[in-house]
Motif scaffolding. Sequence first.
Motif, PDB file in Angstrom:
ATOM      1  N   UNK A 168       0.786  -1.123  -0.150  1.00 47.56           N
ATOM      2  CA  UNK A 168       0.039  -0.045  -0.089  1.00 47.56           C
ATOM      3  C   UNK A 168       0.718   1.186  -0.006  1.00 47.56           C
ATOM      4  N   UNK A 169       1.968   1.255   0.864  1.00 56.30           N
ATOM      5  CA  UNK A 169       2.796   2.421   0.887  1.00 56.30           C
ATOM      6  C   UNK A 169       3.539   2.740  -0.529  1.00 56.30           C
ATOM      7  N   UNK A 170       4.069   1.454  -1.162  1.00 59.02           N
ATOM      8  CA  UNK A 170       4.690   1.468  -2.530  1.00 59.02           C
ATOM      9  C   UNK A 170       3.698   2.007  -3.616  1.00 59.02           C
ATOM     10  N   UNK A 171       2.432   1.480  -3.506  1.00 58.50           N
ATOM     11  CA  UNK A 171       1.391   2.119  -4.409  1.00 58.50           C
ATOM     12  C   UNK A 171       1.158   3.610  -4.232  1.00 58.50           C
ATOM     13  N   UNK A 172       0.936   3.650  -3.114  1.00 59.92           N
ATOM     14  CA  UNK A 172       0.663   5.262  -2.740  1.00 59.92           C
ATOM     15  C   UNK A 172       1.970   6.315  -3.486  1.00 59.92           C
ATOM     16  N   UNK A 173       3.120   5.755  -3.256  1.00 59.56           N
ATOM     17  CA  UNK A 173       4.263   6.680  -3.812  1.00 59.56           C
ATOM     18  C   UNK A 173       4.212   6.586  -5.334  1.00 59.56           C
ATOM     19  N   UNK A 174       3.842   5.384  -5.781  1.00 57.79           N
ATOM     20  CA  UNK A 174       3.897   5.400  -7.579  1.00 57.79           C
ATOM     21  C   UNK A 174       2.664   6.383  -7.884  1.00 57.79           C
ATOM     22  N   UNK A 175       1.529   6.275  -7.158  1.00 54.23           N
ATOM     23  CA  UNK A 175       0.464   7.290  -7.786  1.00 54.23           C
ATOM     24  C   UNK A 175       0.767   8.636  -7.751  1.00 54.23           C
ATOM     25  N   UNK A 176       1.270   9.138  -6.339  1.00 52.19           N
ATOM     26  CA  UNK A 176       1.799  10.679  -6.290  1.00 52.19           C
ATOM     27  C   UNK A 176       2.932  10.881  -7.308  1.00 52.19           C
ATOM     28  N   UNK A 177       3.856  10.021  -7.371  1.00 55.52           N
ATOM     29  CA  UNK A 177       5.021  10.456  -8.411  1.00 55.52           C
ATOM     30  C   UNK A 177       4.445  10.361  -9.795  1.00 55.52           C
ATOM     31  N   UNK A 178       3.690   9.666 -10.325  1.00 52.73           N
ATOM     32  CA  UNK A 178       2.752   9.544 -11.558  1.00 52.73           C
ATOM     33  C   UNK A 178       2.178  10.926 -11.799  1.00 52.73           C
ATOM     34  N   UNK A 179       1.526  11.338 -10.708  1.00 54.22           N
ATOM     35  CA  UNK A 179       0.968  12.895 -11.019  1.00 54.22           C
ATOM     36  C   UNK A 179       1.855  13.834 -10.847  1.00 54.22           C
TER      37      UNK A 179
END
Length: 409
Positions: free
Chosen positions: A161-172
């Motif tokens: 979950x933490x990894x996925x959150x960072x991926x979403x924020x970085x994608x934005x």
Amino acid sequence: MKFIHTSDWHIGRSLYGRKRYEEYEAFLNWLADYITCEKVEALLVAGDIFDNTAPSNRAQEIYYQFLCRIAASPCRDVVITAGNHDSPSFLSAPRELLRFLNIHVVGSLGAIAGDEVLVLSNEEAEPEMIVCAVPYLRDRDIRRAEAGESMEDKERKLVEGIGEHYRQVLAEAERIRTELGKPLPIVAMGHLFTAGGQTLDGDGVRNLYVGSLAHIGAKMFPAAIDYLALGHLHQPQKVGGAEHRRYSGSPLVMGFGEAGRSKSVYLVELGNGQPVVTAIPVPCFQVLKVVQGDWTAISGHLEKLKSWDKSIWLEIIYDGDEVIGDLRRRLEAIIAGSKLEVLRAKNKRAVDKIMHCAESEETLGDLNVNEVFQRCLDAHQVPPAQVDELFTTYNEALKSLYEGEQRAE
């Protein structure tokens, strides 16, 4: 772009009952002076602004006085994220007002990834840096509990979950960079425990999550991050040996376990190449010393420290063979009239512990929460086979207690 990376201020923290407001005020005055003198353009604070979720009036006063000074300095932007010690709602309450001073506060998980992405501009109002201001991610924010799942499942889902959150924020952040059409550097913030992170006994670092797998691997952070500014660990250190991924550490010594250690903030300069990171030493505003040995060694050391004629807080650890039943009285007699102050005295003489002499001076304040629970298990002679499961349940209860006030809010 030139910015300061710092974290883990813990304003309001005390040491064995001794308030430390003067130290915090001195540090923040020093930081404001440094930012002004060096014309630092941005300040990033990666969590644990306060030591608890309900900071005192004095702690708040010190914090807001500092922000007022920074708003009048060459520093154009301040980005503040919440840590595990902070109350997200308390930190975010004045967010809209602070935004007019270019002070950006992110207290909790945003409704969308874009809520945690900031574009900082230069004096000509041109975009200059993108900041992914990720606060401390609470278990309940990123992991959905399911009946019957094992502890391993919980830990795996948490890390994912933490990894996925960072991926979403970085994608934005990358989407915004593409939209702006400029190769802007991306700086990510976070407040978490990475795998291989170093701590010291007595440095005040609290376990974030239940279990041992919830230490985040360096590979979890997207490669698009030009600099990773982390908080939570109180020792300054690199993440996975990378120059551009760092914990700044706490600016003040958190306890006697860190006595004598140097503290710093990071000055980061971003250009066309790799970030240039410089550790800026923070002055010591209150000396802490640990004095250990038999009575001859301790008394001799105290006489030497008295000659320094400066304020020194002391932890005394007596481990001599002689049975001393009046350790505290002897210490007070030696330091009388000096600037020395004994905050903690431990008499490690085995006979004293066995006989429960009054001078042993061990109190609940000397133990952390896990040590108290371990004493309870020992007292009830709990079989070793049950200890791990009981500790897991106990830590889950602690997490619920630590985060309970946020649920109420």
